[in-house]
Design a protein around this motif. Sequence first.
Motif, PDB file in Angstrom:
ATOM      1  N   VAL A 139       0.861  -1.182   0.000  1.00 54.32           N
ATOM      2  CA  VAL A 139       0.000   0.000   0.000  1.00 54.32           C
ATOM      3  C   VAL A 139       0.894   1.228   0.000  1.00 54.32           C
ATOM      4  CG1 VAL A 139      -1.824   1.262   1.181  1.00 54.32           C
ATOM      5  CG2 VAL A 139      -1.811  -1.244   1.241  1.00 54.32           C
ATOM      6  N   ALA A 140       0.816   2.014  -1.064  1.00 53.95           N
ATOM      7  CA  ALA A 140       1.660   3.196  -1.215  1.00 53.95           C
ATOM      8  C   ALA A 140       0.820   4.393  -1.644  1.00 53.95           C
ATOM      9  CB  ALA A 140       2.772   2.924  -2.218  1.00 53.95           C
ATOM     10  N   THR A 141      -0.318   4.527  -1.020  1.00 49.86           N
ATOM     11  CA  THR A 141      -1.245   5.624  -1.298  1.00 49.86           C
ATOM     12  C   THR A 141      -0.974   6.792  -0.357  1.00 49.86           C
ATOM     13  OG1 THR A 141      -2.832   4.811   0.324  1.00 49.86           O
ATOM     14  CG2 THR A 141      -3.041   3.961  -1.933  1.00 49.86           C
ATOM     15  N   PRO A 142      -1.644   7.935  -0.557  1.00 52.72           N
ATOM     16  CA  PRO A 142      -1.646   8.948   0.487  1.00 52.72           C
ATOM     17  C   PRO A 142      -2.225   8.360   1.776  1.00 52.72           C
ATOM     18  CG  PRO A 142      -2.445   9.873  -1.575  1.00 52.72           C
ATOM     19  CD  PRO A 142      -2.322   8.393  -1.787  1.00 52.72           C
ATOM     20  N   TYR A 143      -1.710   8.784   2.921  1.00 56.00           N
ATOM     21  CA  TYR A 143      -2.141   8.189   4.186  1.00 56.00           C
ATOM     22  C   TYR A 143      -3.640   8.382   4.412  1.00 56.00           C
ATOM     23  CZ  TYR A 143      -1.474   6.284   8.833  1.00 56.00           C
ATOM     24  OH  TYR A 143      -1.516   5.470   9.939  1.00 56.00           O
ATOM     25  N   ALA A 144      -4.168   9.481   3.953  1.00 55.30           N
ATOM     26  CA  ALA A 144      -5.583   9.790   4.164  1.00 55.30           C
ATOM     27  C   ALA A 144      -6.512   8.783   3.490  1.00 55.30           C
ATOM     28  CB  ALA A 144      -5.897  11.195   3.663  1.00 55.30           C
ATOM     29  N   ALA A 145      -5.978   7.952   2.587  1.00 55.12           N
ATOM     30  CA  ALA A 145      -6.811   6.950   1.911  1.00 55.12           C
ATOM     31  C   ALA A 145      -7.037   5.710   2.759  1.00 55.12           C
ATOM     32  CB  ALA A 145      -6.173   6.553   0.582  1.00 55.12           C
ATOM     33  N   ALA A 154       3.634   1.414   3.145  1.00 58.42           N
ATOM     34  CA  ALA A 154       4.632   2.420   2.777  1.00 58.42           C
ATOM     35  C   ALA A 154       4.056   3.825   2.815  1.00 58.42           C
ATOM     36  CB  ALA A 154       5.173   2.111   1.380  1.00 58.42           C
ATOM     37  N   THR A 155       2.924   3.995   3.468  1.00 56.72           N
ATOM     38  CA  THR A 155       2.246   5.289   3.498  1.00 56.72           C
ATOM     39  C   THR A 155       2.865   6.217   4.541  1.00 56.72           C
ATOM     40  OG1 THR A 155       0.633   4.524   5.121  1.00 56.72           O
ATOM     41  CG2 THR A 155       0.070   4.210   2.799  1.00 56.72           C
ATOM     42  N   ASN A 156       2.645   7.518   4.355  1.00 60.93           N
ATOM     43  CA  ASN A 156       3.165   8.503   5.298  1.00 60.93           C
ATOM     44  C   ASN A 156       2.187   9.661   5.487  1.00 60.93           C
ATOM     45  OD1 ASN A 156       5.916   7.762   6.188  1.00 60.93           O
ATOM     46  ND2 ASN A 156       6.384   7.806   4.005  1.00 60.93           N
ATOM     47  N   PRO A 157       1.791   9.930   6.725  1.00 56.40           N
ATOM     48  CA  PRO A 157       1.004  11.131   6.986  1.00 56.40           C
ATOM     49  C   PRO A 157       1.928  12.351   6.983  1.00 56.40           C
ATOM     50  CG  PRO A 157       1.407   9.962   9.032  1.00 56.40           C
ATOM     51  CD  PRO A 157       2.010   9.131   7.939  1.00 56.40           C
ATOM     52  N   TRP A 158       1.407  13.471   6.540  1.00 54.62           N
ATOM     53  CA  TRP A 158       2.252  14.660   6.438  1.00 54.62           C
ATOM     54  C   TRP A 158       1.769  15.807   7.314  1.00 54.62           C
ATOM     55  CZ3 TRP A 158       6.865  14.044   4.587  1.00 54.62           C
ATOM     56  CH2 TRP A 158       7.101  12.974   3.739  1.00 54.62           C
ATOM     57  N   GLY A 159       0.887  15.519   8.255  1.00 50.19           N
ATOM     58  CA  GLY A 159       0.437  16.554   9.184  1.00 50.19           C
ATOM     59  C   GLY A 159      -0.838  17.218   8.714  1.00 50.19           C
ATOM     60  N   GLY A 160      -1.606  17.719   9.662  1.00 53.37           N
ATOM     61  CA  GLY A 160      -2.840  18.417   9.333  1.00 53.37           C
ATOM     62  C   GLY A 160      -3.964  17.513   8.906  1.00 53.37           C
ATOM     63  N   GLU A 161      -3.819  16.191   9.113  1.00 56.01           N
ATOM     64  CA  GLU A 161      -4.852  15.238   8.710  1.00 56.01           C
ATOM     65  C   GLU A 161      -5.727  14.883   9.913  1.00 56.01           C
ATOM     66  OE1 GLU A 161      -3.291  11.901   6.496  1.00 56.01           O
ATOM     67  OE2 GLU A 161      -1.495  13.026   6.000  1.00 56.01           O
ATOM     68  N   PRO A 162      -6.934  14.373   9.667  1.00 51.01           N
ATOM     69  CA  PRO A 162      -7.809  13.991  10.782  1.00 51.01           C
ATOM     70  C   PRO A 162      -7.184  12.945  11.701  1.00 51.01           C
ATOM     71  CG  PRO A 162      -9.056  14.076   8.732  1.00 51.01           C
ATOM     72  CD  PRO A 162      -7.618  14.246   8.367  1.00 51.01           C
ATOM     73  N   LEU A 163      -6.264  12.150  11.168  1.00 51.32           N
ATOM     74  CA  LEU A 163      -5.644  11.075  11.953  1.00 51.32           C
ATOM     75  C   LEU A 163      -4.374  11.524  12.669  1.00 51.32           C
ATOM     76  CD1 LEU A 163      -6.043   8.289   9.280  1.00 51.32           C
ATOM     77  CD2 LEU A 163      -7.224   8.361  11.471  1.00 51.32           C
ATOM     78  N   ARG A 187       8.404   3.880  15.040  1.00 50.04           N
ATOM     79  CA  ARG A 187       8.522   5.325  15.309  1.00 50.04           C
ATOM     80  C   ARG A 187       9.909   5.834  14.925  1.00 50.04           C
ATOM     81  NH1 ARG A 187       5.138   8.424  18.404  1.00 50.04           N
ATOM     82  NH2 ARG A 187       3.420   7.397  19.491  1.00 50.04           N
ATOM     83  N   SER A 188      10.908   4.982  15.057  1.00 51.75           N
ATOM     84  CA  SER A 188      12.279   5.422  14.810  1.00 51.75           C
ATOM     85  C   SER A 188      12.544   5.759  13.347  1.00 51.75           C
ATOM     86  CB  SER A 188      13.278   4.356  15.275  1.00 51.75           C
ATOM     87  OG  SER A 188      13.150   3.173  14.509  1.00 51.75           O
ATOM     88  N   PHE A 189      11.679   5.281  12.443  1.00 52.16           N
ATOM     89  CA  PHE A 189      11.883   5.635  11.044  1.00 52.16           C
ATOM     90  C   PHE A 189      10.633   6.233  10.401  1.00 52.16           C
ATOM     91  CE2 PHE A 189      11.078   1.009  11.105  1.00 52.16           C
ATOM     92  CZ  PHE A 189      10.078   0.853  10.157  1.00 52.16           C
ATOM     93  N   GLN A 190       9.704   6.746  11.232  1.00 45.91           N
ATOM     94  CA  GLN A 190       8.621   7.540  10.668  1.00 45.91           C
ATOM     95  C   GLN A 190       9.089   8.995  10.599  1.00 45.91           C
ATOM     96  OE1 GLN A 190       5.518   6.776  13.685  1.00 45.91           O
ATOM     97  NE2 GLN A 190       5.554   8.946  14.225  1.00 45.91           N
ATOM     98  N   ARG A 191       8.270   9.846  10.044  1.00 46.49           N
ATOM     99  CA  ARG A 191       8.648  11.246   9.877  1.00 46.49           C
ATOM    100  C   ARG A 191       9.097  11.850  11.211  1.00 46.49           C
ATOM    101  NH1 ARG A 191       4.932  16.383   8.116  1.00 46.49           N
ATOM    102  NH2 ARG A 191       6.577  17.611   7.140  1.00 46.49           N
ATOM    103  N   PHE A 200       9.409   0.292   3.334  1.00 43.26           N
ATOM    104  CA  PHE A 200       9.503   1.181   2.176  1.00 43.26           C
ATOM    105  C   PHE A 200       8.910   2.564   2.442  1.00 43.26           C
ATOM    106  CE2 PHE A 200       9.726  -2.933  -0.233  1.00 43.26           C
ATOM    107  CZ  PHE A 200      10.998  -2.760  -0.747  1.00 43.26           C
ATOM    108  N   SER A 201       8.595   2.853   3.690  1.00 42.86           N
ATOM    109  CA  SER A 201       7.999   4.145   4.042  1.00 42.86           C
ATOM    110  C   SER A 201       9.043   5.216   4.306  1.00 42.86           C
ATOM    111  CB  SER A 201       7.129   3.979   5.296  1.00 42.86           C
ATOM    112  OG  SER A 201       7.917   3.481   6.373  1.00 42.86           O
ATOM    113  N   ALA A 202      10.298   4.811   4.564  1.00 45.00           N
ATOM    114  CA  ALA A 202      11.319   5.753   4.995  1.00 45.00           C
ATOM    115  C   ALA A 202      12.383   6.013   3.939  1.00 45.00           C
ATOM    116  CB  ALA A 202      11.987   5.245   6.284  1.00 45.00           C
TER     117      ALA A 202
END
Length: 208
Positions: free
Chosen positions: A64-70, A90-99, A180-184, A125-127
């Motif tokens: 899964v490599a979609t926008p996190y909001a999906a 492999a998704t990544n939230p970028w802030g300002g999302e409901p989640l 957590r160590s390799f998320q944004r 594959f997210s980092a």
Amino acid sequence: MRIGIVGAGWLGGSVGRAWVRSGHEVMFSSRHPERLRSEIRNLGALASAGTVAEAAAFGPVVLVATPYAALPDIGPEHAAALAGKVVLDATNPWGGEPLQADVERDGVAITSARLLPGTRLVRVFSAVDASDVEASSLGRGRKLGVPLAGDDADAVETAARLVRDAGCEPLVVGGLASARSFQRHGPGFRANTDYAKLRRILGLTESA
């Protein structure tokens, strides 16, 4: 192995092409599969394009490599197709999302597992950047170290094998909470370096 890719953009496309070169059968998907068919035509018979539903049902592994909001929509809409499968997140939230509050409290991996219930989720594959994955898979420069984390040992083993098949070197960090160590904002996020240096960046010992 048959692998479905949900979200065949820059990252999903790069990883999928590497898998096809390694001999895997890959279905790429997006909201516009007709556009994908022309893009993957040169990959040969192992590559196909379909809808998200078709990719989710395609094989035992789904990237899964979609926008996190999906994710809140993908989980319930494709729950039956994804149940029991190894899902590579492999998704990544970028802030300002409901989640965002959930992500900050629990971490991306735990939140993703909650949004995709019934799956054997591995954060991988997210980092890393797609360009670095492609360079590594084609043998250009140093082999890319890819961090991954999951709670299901067999799923983690499958994910590690597929990282190698993408021409990269897997670094198993631990369970989902350790992702957590390799998320944004974590030290391993977009480190885009080799295995040995990635271990040092993440503070892992040889026995970790």
